[in-house]
Design a protein around this motif. Structure first.
Motif, PDB file in Angstrom:
ATOM      1  N   GLU A  12      -1.455   6.059   2.670  1.00  0.00           N
ATOM      2  CA  GLU A  12      -0.875   4.761   2.562  1.00  0.00           C
ATOM      3  C   GLU A  12      -1.839   3.455   3.099  1.00  0.00           C
ATOM      4  O   GLU A  12      -1.600   2.665   2.531  1.00  0.00           O
ATOM      5  N   HIS A  13      -2.473   3.932   4.121  1.00  0.00           N
ATOM      6  CA  HIS A  13      -3.401   3.035   4.803  1.00  0.00           C
ATOM      7  C   HIS A  13      -4.592   2.764   3.746  1.00  0.00           C
ATOM      8  O   HIS A  13      -5.084   1.604   3.577  1.00  0.00           O
ATOM      9  N   ASP A  14      -5.228   3.716   3.087  1.00  0.00           N
ATOM     10  CA  ASP A  14      -6.139   3.813   2.079  1.00  0.00           C
ATOM     11  C   ASP A  14      -5.910   2.573   0.938  1.00  0.00           C
ATOM     12  O   ASP A  14      -6.685   1.836   0.410  1.00  0.00           O
ATOM     13  N   LEU A  15      -4.373   2.868   0.514  1.00  0.00           N
ATOM     14  CA  LEU A  15      -4.091   2.103  -0.611  1.00  0.00           C
ATOM     15  C   LEU A  15      -3.719   0.637  -0.104  1.00  0.00           C
ATOM     16  O   LEU A  15      -3.775  -0.315  -0.974  1.00  0.00           O
TER      17      LEU A  15
ATOM     18  N   ARG B 146      -6.533  -1.431  -0.392  1.00  0.00           N
ATOM     19  CA  ARG B 146      -6.891  -2.071  -1.860  1.00  0.00           C
ATOM     20  C   ARG B 146      -5.935  -3.006  -2.264  1.00  0.00           C
ATOM     21  O   ARG B 146      -5.811  -3.338  -3.441  1.00  0.00           O
ATOM     22  N   GLY B 147      -4.842  -3.270  -1.386  1.00  0.00           N
ATOM     23  CA  GLY B 147      -4.020  -4.278  -1.741  1.00  0.00           C
ATOM     24  C   GLY B 147      -2.764  -3.513  -2.616  1.00  0.00           C
ATOM     25  O   GLY B 147      -2.121  -4.136  -3.515  1.00  0.00           O
ATOM     26  N   ILE B 148      -2.672  -2.153  -2.434  1.00  0.00           N
ATOM     27  CA  ILE B 148      -1.578  -1.522  -3.047  1.00  0.00           C
ATOM     28  C   ILE B 148      -0.754  -0.777  -2.395  1.00  0.00           C
ATOM     29  O   ILE B 148      -0.888  -0.247  -1.330  1.00  0.00           O
ATOM     30  N   VAL B 149       0.871  -1.137  -2.649  1.00  0.00           N
ATOM     31  CA  VAL B 149       1.888  -0.572  -1.941  1.00  0.00           C
ATOM     32  C   VAL B 149       2.711   0.025  -2.903  1.00  0.00           C
ATOM     33  O   VAL B 149       2.940  -0.194  -4.061  1.00  0.00           O
ATOM     34  N   ALA B 150       3.039   1.405  -2.675  1.00  0.00           N
ATOM     35  CA  ALA B 150       3.978   2.241  -3.379  1.00  0.00           C
ATOM     36  C   ALA B 150       5.366   1.456  -3.922  1.00  0.00           C
ATOM     37  O   ALA B 150       5.953   0.885  -2.857  1.00  0.00           O
ATOM     38  N   SER B 151       5.754   1.489  -4.878  1.00  0.00           N
ATOM     39  CA  SER B 151       6.907   0.891  -5.389  1.00  0.00           C
ATOM     40  C   SER B 151       8.060   1.724  -5.123  1.00  0.00           C
ATOM     41  O   SER B 151       9.408   1.305  -4.819  1.00  0.00           O
TER      42      SER B 151
ATOM     43  N   LEU C 181       3.121   4.239  -7.912  1.00  0.00           N
ATOM     44  CA  LEU C 181       2.349   3.296  -7.994  1.00  0.00           C
ATOM     45  C   LEU C 181       2.338   2.190  -9.109  1.00  0.00           C
ATOM     46  O   LEU C 181       2.469   2.778 -10.363  1.00  0.00           O
ATOM     47  N   ASP C 182       2.491   0.931  -9.070  1.00  0.00           N
ATOM     48  CA  ASP C 182       2.374   0.117  -9.966  1.00  0.00           C
ATOM     49  C   ASP C 182       1.100  -0.692 -10.021  1.00  0.00           C
ATOM     50  O   ASP C 182       0.961  -1.324  -8.950  1.00  0.00           O
ATOM     51  N   LEU C 183       0.163  -0.630 -10.982  1.00  0.00           N
ATOM     52  CA  LEU C 183      -1.295  -1.057 -10.714  1.00  0.00           C
ATOM     53  C   LEU C 183      -1.402  -2.163 -11.775  1.00  0.00           C
ATOM     54  O   LEU C 183      -1.092  -1.976 -13.044  1.00  0.00           O
ATOM     55  N   SER C 184      -2.317  -3.007 -11.423  1.00  0.00           N
ATOM     56  CA  SER C 184      -2.803  -4.027 -12.535  1.00  0.00           C
ATOM     57  C   SER C 184      -3.640  -3.351 -13.493  1.00  0.00           C
ATOM     58  O   SER C 184      -4.380  -2.443 -13.031  1.00  0.00           O
TER      59      SER C 184
END
Length: 253
Positions: free
Chosen positions: A181-184, A187-192, A66-69
């Motif tokens: 994957e659905h939960d992420l 939240r606007g998070i997609v695994a890189s 994950l690449d998170l802000s």
């Protein structure tokens, strides 16, 4: 459709010989159309079907990168994920701080000082395009790492950091991969990136598959083969009967 092609081939005795080419062309077109509209969608689903098998193998684990802000509430995210069935671990691994394009002198300066800012900085990399990538020790939070660098940066440059990125690894049970994957995504998070048996199966299946155009050509060629079987089916039947008769006569002798 192949039954239709076979039936056309069996009409050879009722058509001029030159029409056989037309039959083969029609057989190829029917085979190609059938492949494009009926078989290709199924063919494209092969990787998903193969990975579904891996998802249901007990004990399989998948790692999501994950690449998170830096504005993400990491503590809340971790608590939410850990409460989901199939959670195995969540680890903050590094931070990336984009600054400005460095000249040679600035590159040397940052390379000489970053290692002394915080003893929990395990490793670091400074790139010419102005990115500073810092790997942090296990169980050390990205928040503390960013605060440490930010305090130093403000002391030296008198300015605050506008943005940074946090990198983390989420390990989950393969059976629960879709849920995470659905939960992420909510939240606007997609695994890189992703690694594990499911992703390996997807990669291996995709690499072994031929392009769709080749697949359609093969189905067209299969239509031609079916047509040829229909064309020569009667001749083959006659040959089979003669061969059986020959074998019976040979045994009598």
């Amino acid at each position: 459709m192949m039954v239709f092609v076979f039936s056309i081939g069996m009409l050879r005795n009722y058509m001029p010989k030159k029409e056989i080419i037309l039959v083969l062309v029609v057989a190829f077109l029917i085979g190609a159309i059938g492949g494009a509209f009926f078989l290709e969608p199924i063919y494209e689903e092969l990787p998903a079907m193969a990975s579904m098998v891996e998802k249901n193998v007990p004990g399989n684990e998948e790692t999501l990168y994950l690449d998170l802000s830096s504005s993400t509430d990491i503590t809340e995210l971790k608590e939410n994920l850990s409460a989901t069935e199939g959670f195995i671990s969540f680890k903050e691994t590094s931070i990336t701080i984009p600054l400005w394009k460095f000249n040679e002198r600035e590159m040397k300066y940052f390379n000489s000082v970053i290692g002394n800012i915080n003893s929990h900085f395990k490793d670091y990399n400074v790139t010419e395009d102005g990115k500073i990538e810092i790997a942090i020790e296990e169980n050390y939070s990205s928040y503390d790492a960013l605060k440490s660098f930010s305090d130093w940066y403000k002391l030296v440059y008198g300015d605050t950091l506008s943005y940074a990125q946090i990198h983390a690894e989420l390990v989950v049970s393969s059976a629960s991969l879709d849920t995470f994957e659905h939960d992420l995504l909510e939240r606007g998070i997609v695994a890189s990136n992703q690694s594990g048996p499911v992703q390996d199966t997807l990669n291996n299946t995709n690499s072994s598959m031929i392009p769709n155009t080749h697949f359609i050509l093969i189905t067209g060629a299969f239509g031609v083969v079916v047509a040829l079987i229909g064309i020569y089916y009667e001749s083959f039947g006659v040959f089979t009967r003669k061969f059986k008769k020959f074998m019976r006569e040979k045994r009598k002798r």
